[in-house]
Each structure stands twice: as structure tokens, then as C-alpha cells.
Write an enzyme that holds these catalytic residues in place. Structure first.
Site, short mmCIF file in Angstrom:
data_model
loop_
_atom_site.label_atom_id
_atom_site.label_comp_id
_atom_site.label_asym_id
_atom_site.label_seq_id
_atom_site.Cartn_x
_atom_site.Cartn_y
_atom_site.Cartn_z
N GLU A 113 0.83 -1.22 0.00
CA GLU A 113 0.00 0.00 0.00
C GLU A 113 0.86 1.26 0.00
O GLU A 113 0.37 2.35 -0.23
CB GLU A 113 -0.91 0.02 1.22
CG GLU A 113 -2.24 -0.70 1.03
CD GLU A 113 -2.96 -0.36 -0.26
OE1 GLU A 113 -3.20 0.83 -0.51
OE2 GLU A 113 -3.28 -1.29 -1.02
N ASP A 166 15.18 12.81 -30.09
CA ASP A 166 14.06 12.08 -29.48
C ASP A 166 12.88 13.02 -29.24
O ASP A 166 13.06 14.23 -29.14
CB ASP A 166 14.48 11.51 -28.12
CG ASP A 166 15.22 10.19 -28.25
OD1 ASP A 166 15.18 9.59 -29.33
OD2 ASP A 166 15.82 9.77 -27.24
C1 LIG Z 1 0.31 -0.52 -5.22
S1 LIG Z 1 1.17 0.98 -5.17
C2 LIG Z 1 0.39 1.83 -3.84
C3 LIG Z 1 -0.69 2.71 -4.32
C4 LIG Z 1 -1.30 3.59 -3.24
N1 LIG Z 1 -2.09 2.82 -2.35
C5 LIG Z 1 -2.15 4.63 -3.92
O1 LIG Z 1 -3.30 4.36 -4.24
O2 LIG Z 1 -1.61 5.72 -4.19
C6 LIG Z 1 2.75 0.53 -4.50
C7 LIG Z 1 3.89 1.45 -4.84
O3 LIG Z 1 4.04 1.54 -6.24
C8 LIG Z 1 4.59 2.81 -6.59
N2 LIG Z 1 3.71 3.45 -7.59
C9 LIG Z 1 2.46 3.06 -7.94
N3 LIG Z 1 1.96 3.85 -8.90
C10 LIG Z 1 2.92 4.75 -9.19
C11 LIG Z 1 3.01 5.86 -10.09
N4 LIG Z 1 2.01 6.18 -10.88
N5 LIG Z 1 4.16 6.56 -10.10
C12 LIG Z 1 5.18 6.26 -9.30
N6 LIG Z 1 5.16 5.23 -8.41
C13 LIG Z 1 4.05 4.49 -8.35
C14 LIG Z 1 4.70 3.61 -5.29
O4 LIG Z 1 6.04 3.52 -4.84
C15 LIG Z 1 3.77 2.88 -4.38
O5 LIG Z 1 4.15 3.02 -3.03
#
Ligand SMILES: C[S@@+](CC[C@H](N)C(=O)[O-])C[C@H]1O[C@@H](n2cnc3c(N)ncnc32)[C@H](O)[C@@H]1O
Length: 238
Positions: A113, A166
Site C-alpha cells: 500500500e 528524441d
Molecule cells: C500498489 S502501489 C500503492 C498505491 C497507493 N495505495 C495509492 O493508491 O496511491 C505501490 C507502490 O508503487 C509505486 N507506484 C504506484 N503507482 C505509481 C506511479 N504512478 N508513479 C510512481 N510510483 C508508483 C509507489 O512507490 C507505491 O508506493
């Protein structure tokens, strides 16, 4: 550039960073990547890095203690700490260019999460999003950010694979590309590309870049036009 990555995965997860252009950049000592496993900073037998969220709800959250210990150990003066997160600044060419001139990047990768919120209160961490959607792991996002940044370091992308041409570099999308054969399934390569006239080819490509940007990314086009106006205004002032 030195790059540290803190995550719950071992080096093998980061295979894309060990191939192609990034592999060459490391062989040429233009960058060095160091991997740190968060579990090495735990103190219990099971090497626990996560716990249930206060207030209930689904998923698990990274505990603050191992992260705090790891960040204190890995972060050095002058390093830029980055946490991939959906709530961060959305990654674009400006951020990529800014990061490419830093001597030391340190990526703190979340999973599950996310990370206990107190970690970003305790350290000056820049949050970066790779777009308005959710992926499973900050480690995946980290690889994308690193790839985009390292390409901008002089010497990383060899001649013939120019970064300047690019998409986004000049504020425009790239022009279309063609290779042999000159005709395929009845579709011909634009005549000008076969002409050998480099000036005309360059002009055609520039016009294609402009019209593609105008039609596919009007937001980018507007930014580009404004930038050109600013440059013209500044040149007139000189
Ligand atoms: C399953 S996600 C957690 C999502 C969080 N509960 C939310 O809804 O914002 C797990 C991890 O993936 C990374 N992550 C997920 N989506 C991302 C995005 N769009 N950009 C950067 N990191 C992302 C982050 O480090 C996050 O802590």
C-alpha cells in the site's frame, strides 16, 4: 553519476538496468548503480519490513524503522532522494533533465500500500509519479525514471542514436521513421527521404514533428509555441 536503489527486491529484479544502453553506461563508468535490500535493515528473525495499516483497510505498509535506518546509512550529503509515488510531480522532460545533472540519486522504492508517511516528514524526499495510474511497485517506476535520466547523460547514448532528436527533447514529438524496403504492402516511403537532399529531409522532418505535435499533443504544442515566442522576445531585447 552514482545511483542507489533501496527496495525489497534483489538485483535480479532490476535486470532491465543491467542490459543495453544502461549496461554500457556502467561499463564506461558513466554511472554506477548500487542495490540495497530493505530486509538487511530489519532486526527480527523473519526480516519483517511491513505491517497492517493503522485505522484498518486492505494491504500492508512499509514500517518506518528499517527505512529510517537504511536511509540514514545510504544517503550522503548532496544526494537527491527520490520516492516514486502516485502523489508526486508527474515525470516530464524538465524533471528528467534536472535529475540528469545531479551527481547522486537515491531511490526509495515502495511496495504494497506504500510507505509509512512519517518517512517523508523526516527526510527531504522528492516524490515523482510516472503517470496517473497505479502500478504494483516503486521499483518498477524507479527503473523507468533511471532509464529516462541516464539517457540524458552525455556519452551514454552513442552517435547515431541521438537523444537530441528524441521526442520531447526540443519540446516536439519525434518525426516518423522509415527503413528498407522503399515500398511495403503498397505503402511507399515519402519521396523526400530517398532524395539524398539533407536540407530538404531536415525540413520535412521538422515539419512532420510540428504537425504531429499539433495534432496528437496540443498541450505540448502550446508549450512549444510559448517557448519559441519567449526566445524571440529575448533575442529582440538583446
Ligand atoms: C500498489 S502501489 C500503492 C498505491 C497507493 N495505495 C495509492 O493508491 O496511491 C505501490 C507502490 O508503487 C509505486 N507506484 C504506484 N503507482 C505509481 C506511479 N504512478 N508513479 C510512481 N510510483 C508508483 C509507489 O512507490 C507505491 O508506493
Amino acid at each position: 553519476m552514482r545511483i542507489d536503489i533501496l527496495s525489497i527486491f534483489t538485483d535480479s529484479y532490476f535486470a532491465p538496468l543491467q542490459d543495453s544502453i544502461l549496461k554500457r553506461a556502467q561499463e564506461q563508468n558513466l554511472i554506477s548503480i548500487l542495490y540495497h535490500n530493505l530486509r538487511d535493515y530489519t532486526t527480527d528473525f523473519h526480516k519483517t519490513v511491513d505491517d497492517r495499516p493503522y485505522g484498518g483497510g486492505p494491504g500492508m505498509v512499509f514500517k518506518p524503522e528499517p527505512l529510517y535506518k537504511a536511509i540514514r546509512d545510504i544517503a550522503k550529503d548532496g544526494c537527491t532522494m527520490i520516492m516514486p509515488s502516485p502523489e508526486g510531480t508527474v515525470l516530464g522532460q524538465d524533471t528528467v533533465k534536472k535529475l540528469a545533472v545531479q551527481p547522486h540519486l537515491f531511490f526509495i522504492c515502495g511496495h504494497y500500500e506504500g510507505i509509512d508517511a512519517r518517512i517523508s516528514d523526516l527526510f527531504p524526499i522528492e516524490k515523482i509519479s510516472i503517470g496517473d495510474y497505479v502500478i504494483t511497485s516503486g521499483s518498477l517506476a524507479t527503473m523507468i525514471i533511471i532509464d529516462a535520466v541516464v539517457r540524458q547523460i552525455p556519452g551514454v547514448v552513442g552517435c547515431g542514436e541521438s537523444v537530441e532528436q528524441d521526442s520531447f527533447y526540443s519540446g516536439l514529438l519525434d518525426h516518423p521513421h522509415y527503413t528498407r524496403p522503399a515500398e511495403f504492402m503498397g505503402l511507399k516511403v515519402p519521396e523526400v527521404l530517398l532524395s539524398g537532399n539533407h536540407k530538404e529531409i531536415e525540413q520535412w522532418r521538422f515539419e512532420q514533428s510540428q504537425s504531429l505535435t499539433k495534432s496528437k499533443r496540443p498541450d505540448l504544442w502550446l508549450k512549444y509555441i510559448r517557448l519559441q515566442d519567449d526566445i524571440q522576445f529575448k533575442n529582440k531585447e538583446k
